[in-house]
Scaffold this active site. Structure first.
Site, mmCIF file in Angstrom:
data_model
loop_
_atom_site.group_PDB
_atom_site.id
_atom_site.type_symbol
_atom_site.label_atom_id
_atom_site.label_comp_id
_atom_site.label_asym_id
_atom_site.label_seq_id
_atom_site.Cartn_x
_atom_site.Cartn_y
_atom_site.Cartn_z
ATOM 1 N N ASP A 325 0.513 -1.475 0.189
ATOM 2 C CA ASP A 325 -0.255 0.135 0.057
ATOM 3 C C ASP A 325 0.954 1.201 -0.045
ATOM 4 O O ASP A 325 2.241 1.347 0.246
ATOM 5 C CB ASP A 325 -0.604 0.376 1.892
ATOM 6 C CG ASP A 325 -2.056 1.484 0.727
ATOM 7 O OD1 ASP A 325 -2.179 1.188 0.005
ATOM 8 O OD2 ASP A 325 -2.515 1.452 2.115
ATOM 9 N N ASP A 591 -4.310 -2.099 4.928
ATOM 10 C CA ASP A 591 -4.685 -1.502 6.286
ATOM 11 C C ASP A 591 -6.168 -1.809 6.493
ATOM 12 O O ASP A 591 -6.625 -1.710 7.311
ATOM 13 C CB ASP A 591 -3.773 -0.462 7.040
ATOM 14 C CG ASP A 591 -4.369 0.403 5.688
ATOM 15 O OD1 ASP A 591 -5.296 0.453 4.309
ATOM 16 O OD2 ASP A 591 -3.834 2.051 5.652
ATOM 17 N N ASP A 595 -8.456 -4.541 1.618
ATOM 18 C CA ASP A 595 -7.964 -5.115 1.838
ATOM 19 C C ASP A 595 -6.804 -6.807 2.217
ATOM 20 O O ASP A 595 -6.244 -8.195 1.677
ATOM 21 C CB ASP A 595 -5.764 -4.592 2.036
ATOM 22 C CG ASP A 595 -5.534 -3.627 1.941
ATOM 23 O OD1 ASP A 595 -5.638 -3.271 0.332
ATOM 24 O OD2 ASP A 595 -5.795 -2.435 2.334
#
Length: 853
Positions: A325, A591, A595
């Site tokens: 990310d 997070d 995801d």
């Protein structure tokens, strides 16, 4: 059929057969039968018994069970009890880990709203969120959790926090107008709200379009139902266990057959074959691996990486791809003013505007509010301004909040005997309200905006207007004829340590890929700063681009893509699966709820400890306590160290076991007595193999461990010349032991003395072998000779124990040994040094063949 975000409000109500007054109570039962409850299903839980039984299905554990049975049959009860203790300890650890896992879908349920304000039959009422149905009209206010997916009908300064669903760090300004373009990404559907997200500002009325598993969060829950995924270590150990099982069976059959051929008694040869089988099995391997992983997990925790599942420790060392990310992992997750341009002579007023024109709240915990606005306030504070001074000089009288139509915010202030309007907003919208005197400057201002925006910066324009008389009304009509005040540019800057971490990944042969819900321009700008992407922008794709590719085409192109922007949860999962399909070992960071499926699918899922949702943490194998990408790289180094140490242990224990087997096997055929008794084999397996073996798992990482390419995903534990090295090392140690027995026979020593000398020789040469295998190819005498104090402690302790059972009188009958004099010990030490020298020569040849060094 068009999606709800592409339809007008009237068309949505018509399609759902409802109205602004809500569903009719008479229609509720039929709709309930059709759509069911607005809930997510419980995750199927394994029974405690099934979890426990599954711990005994591994091939290595089955082999150890067989070894325990063999030990009992052959009378070696102590050996059998030790093996059973190892089996039970491993089973308990595995049971404990698995029993506490698999909570992701339940955590998704906890995110759902428990109650909702709904309008039915034109009467607002509070009901359980589980009772909502498509077509229900819901009312929302700041702080509410959105109870279902819905199309917005009416909004008042509505913003929602969708970070857990989309990964986008900013609150999203919502609208009610139609979105004509096809946009499967929830973050781009600005007239929709989604179950599990939070209303951060304003209020709204919306019509429910999807409930339960048909919501966006429900689709994610469905993707979490995939089966368990074996780690590279588990797959390699499965292959190793099968190969070892075959080898043990073959050894037993050969020994038994040759004994019968030479006329030995069948029962005697049966017991001999069983003893050799026990000697061949590395009983300590499961325990050593568990200890190695546990020690690695402790070391990683110190470095801010919390391991939830022990096999993940080693998996990191196999990683070929890290899909990460952006926000908070590669960047600081703190918006920062990076550029500022003030109108001539207006620097101070611009900073006053930055500290006054916002919705930021000052508290004991710091600044609270939108990340962009807090960045502006921080800049002003750092540059010598204070909120108290600004409020004193320019007292606030009125405020015009930001909205998505005008894309501006205004504050109205007392300015001495006059009045001051401060305005900030989107550059294009701000230039529309500048006074005529700035028309010639507008092209240059917009060009500067484009230049800054191309660098991934978020640009805001500021303007002002001074009134001699108090306006009749404070509304957006006064936002005209403004004077240009300045412009600012902000970005969430990269973490400095990440640049070096990504460079290390390149050196280590690991490719880093950014997957973000943010805009492509911002993502590519950060990637360029981090050295992930060249300035040409090649290797960057959006979720919309992926939709246009077939699976076959994407499988070919995935290796060339470095940045993915505006991707959906399903696309994140597709990226991970495609890389795995190409044979890559993938680590995935995340997070948010969006995801969770890809975290669970990845070979190792890495969740953020600070910003991560509970769902992402429960789906992950490892949690970053500092949300820092550089911590992943440290963990990769630790994983490589652990895998190398496990391989060193296997090399050590199998070569030593082979030495025992060859010694026992060859001595009778060379006309000598049986060189080792069962008690000697037991001692060597538990002490001489065990203590240095345990010390090997704590061996420090070799200096070049992060300069090597990742292991091939299909590589087995014996790759890189392990098999010939095991064979040759084993035969060298066996040759030394057989030489000692031959020497003892020629000197006329009795059988007890012969066996004691062979027993001690095998002990010493195996200790020398332990020192040699500490490095894959570096010489024994190197700068790191004394780096592993545990190894030297294990060697000294083993020598003391071996000397004790050989020389202490009351232990001699138990261990069937005899005292050795200086002559006997001298020849044993000479044979040991010769053996170590030969193994080191072998290592040198091994280095030239396999490492070209």
């Amino acid at each position: 059929m068009q999606a709800f975000y592409q339809l007008s409000k009237e068309a949505v109500l018509q399609q759902l057969q409802t109205s602004l007054t809500g569903l009719d109570n008479d229609a509720i039962p039929a709709l309930r039968n059709r759509f069911g409850a607005n809930t997510l299903p419980d995750a199927k839980q394994k029974t405690k018994l099934s979890i426990l039984i599954s711990q005994f299905t591994d091939v290595m554990i089955i082999i150890l069970v067989i070894a325990a049975i063999i030990s009992f049959v052959s009378g070696e009860h102590t050996d059998a009890f030790v093996i059973l203790a190892i089996i039970i300890a491993n089973a308990w650890m595995g049971y404990s880990q698995e029993h506490s896992a698999e909570k992701s879908v339940r955590m998704l349920q906890q995110m759902a709203a428990q109650y909702a304000m709904v309008v039915r039959n034109n009467n607002p009422s509070k009901i359980e969120a589980a009772q909502l149905l498509p077509g229900d009209i819901i009312l929302l206010h700041a702080g509410d959790i959105v109870p279902a997916d819905a199309r917005l009908l009416d909004v008042h300064s509505l913003k929602t926090d969708e970070s857990s669903l989309t990964g986008e760090s900013h609150s999203v300004e919502k609208i009610t107008s139609i979105i004509t373009a096809h946009t499967p990404i929830p973050g781009d559907q600005l007239n929709m709200i989604f179950k599990g997200t939070i209303v951060s500002n304003g209020s709204a009325k919306a019509v429910v379009t999807a409930i339960g598993m048909n919501t966006e969060i429900g689709k994610i829950a469905g993707m979490l139902k995939q089966g368990p995924y074996k780690t590279p270590l588990q797959r390699r150990l499965a292959v190793f266990s099968k190969q070892l099982a075959i080898a043990v069976i073959v050894i037993c059959l050969i020994v038994f057959g040759l004994g019968l051929w030479h006329g030995e008694a069948p029962f005697t040869m049966f017991l001999t074959a069983l003893s050799l089988a026990v000697a061949a099995l590395p009983e300590a391997l499961p325990a050593v691996i568990t200890i190695a992983l546990a020690q690695g997990a402790r070391r990683m925790a110190i470095q801010k990486a919390l391991i939830r599942k022990l096999p993940a420790v080693e998996t990191l060392g196999s990683v070929t791809y890290i899909c990460t990310d952006k926000t908070g992992t590669l960047t600081q997750n703190i918006m920062t003013v990076e550029k500022i341009l003030a109108a001539e002579g207006q620097e101070e007023l611009l900073r006053h505007a930055m500290i006054l024109n916002n919705e930021v709240r000052f508290s004991e915990d710091g600044l609270l509010g939108d990340s962009t606005e807090t960045a502006l306030v921080k800049y002003a504070l750092v540059n010598g301004h204070s909120k108290e001074d600004a409020d004193k000089r320019l007292p606030l009288l009125a405020k015009l909040p930001f909205d998505s139509d005008r894309m501006r915010m205004s504050t109205f202030h007392q300015h001495g005997s006059k009045w001051l309007l401060l305005v900030k907003g989107a550059p294009a919208k701000m230039t529309e309200v500048l006074s005529e005197q700035y028309k010639a400057q507008i092209p240059a201002l917009l060009n500067t905006n484009r230049e800054w925006a191309s660098e991934g910066l978020r640009v805001l324009f500021f303007a002002y207007k001074i009134f001699d008389d108090y306006p009749e009304q404070i509304n957006q009509a006064i936002e005209t004829g403004l004077d240009f005040l300045g412009m600012t540019a902000m970005i969430d800057p990269p973490r400095e340590e990440v640049i070096e971490a990504i460079r290390q990944c390149k050196t280590a042969g690991i490719k880093t890929v950014m997957i973000t819900g943010d805009q492509l321009l911002t993502a590519t700008a950060i990637a360029e700063r981090l050295g992930m992407l060249d300035p040409s922008g090649k290797g960057a794709k959006t979720g919309a681009d992926l939709d246009k590719l077939s699976q076959e085409t994407f499988s070919k192109e995935v290796e060339n893509i470095t940045v993915y922007a505006r991707v959906s949860p399903a696309q994140k999962l597709l990226i991970v699966k495609t890389l795995q399909g190409n044979g890559e070992i993938v680590a995935m960071t995340g997070d948010g709820v969006n995801d969770a499926p890809s975290l669970k699918q990845a070979d190792i899922g890495v969740a953020m400890g600070i910003t991560g949702t509970d769902v992402s943490k429960e789906s992950a194998d490892m949690i970053l306590l500092d949300d820092n990408f550089a911590t992943i790289v440290k963990a990769v180094k630790e994983g490589r160290r652990i895998y190398e140490n496990i391989r060193k242990f296997i090399l050590y224990v199998l070569s030593c076991n082979l030495a025992e087997i060859v010694t026992i096997f060859m001595a009778p055929f060379l006309g000598m007595a049986l060189p080792l008794l069962p008690i000697h084999i037991l001692w060597i397996n538990l002490v001489t193999d065990g203590l240095p073996g345990l010390a090997l798992v704590a061996e420090p990482a070799e200096k070049d461990v992060m300069r090597r390419s990742p292991r091939e995903p299909k590589e087995n534990l014996f790759a890189g010349g392990m098999v010939p090295r095991i064979l040759i090392s084993g035969f060298i140690m066996a040759a030394a032991s057989l030489f000692i027995q031959w020497w003892a026979v020629n000197r006329g020593y009795n059988i007890r003395m012969q066996q004691t000398m062979v027993f001690t020789t095998l002990c010493f040469v195996q200790l020398g072998n332990a020192l040699s295998v500490r490095s894959v190819f570096r010489p024994l005498i190197s700068a790191q000779l004394f780096a592993n104090r545990g190894m030297w402690g294990a060697i000294i302790l083993t020598i003391i124990l071996q000397s004790a059972i050989v020389h202490i009188p009351f232990l001699q009958p138990i261990f069937k040994t005899a005292s050795l004099g200086f002559t006997e010990m001298g020849i044993i030490l000479m044979a040991t040094l010769a053996c170590i020298f030969c193994i080191e020569v072998l290592k040198s040849v091994y280095r030239k063949i396999y490492f070209k060094a």
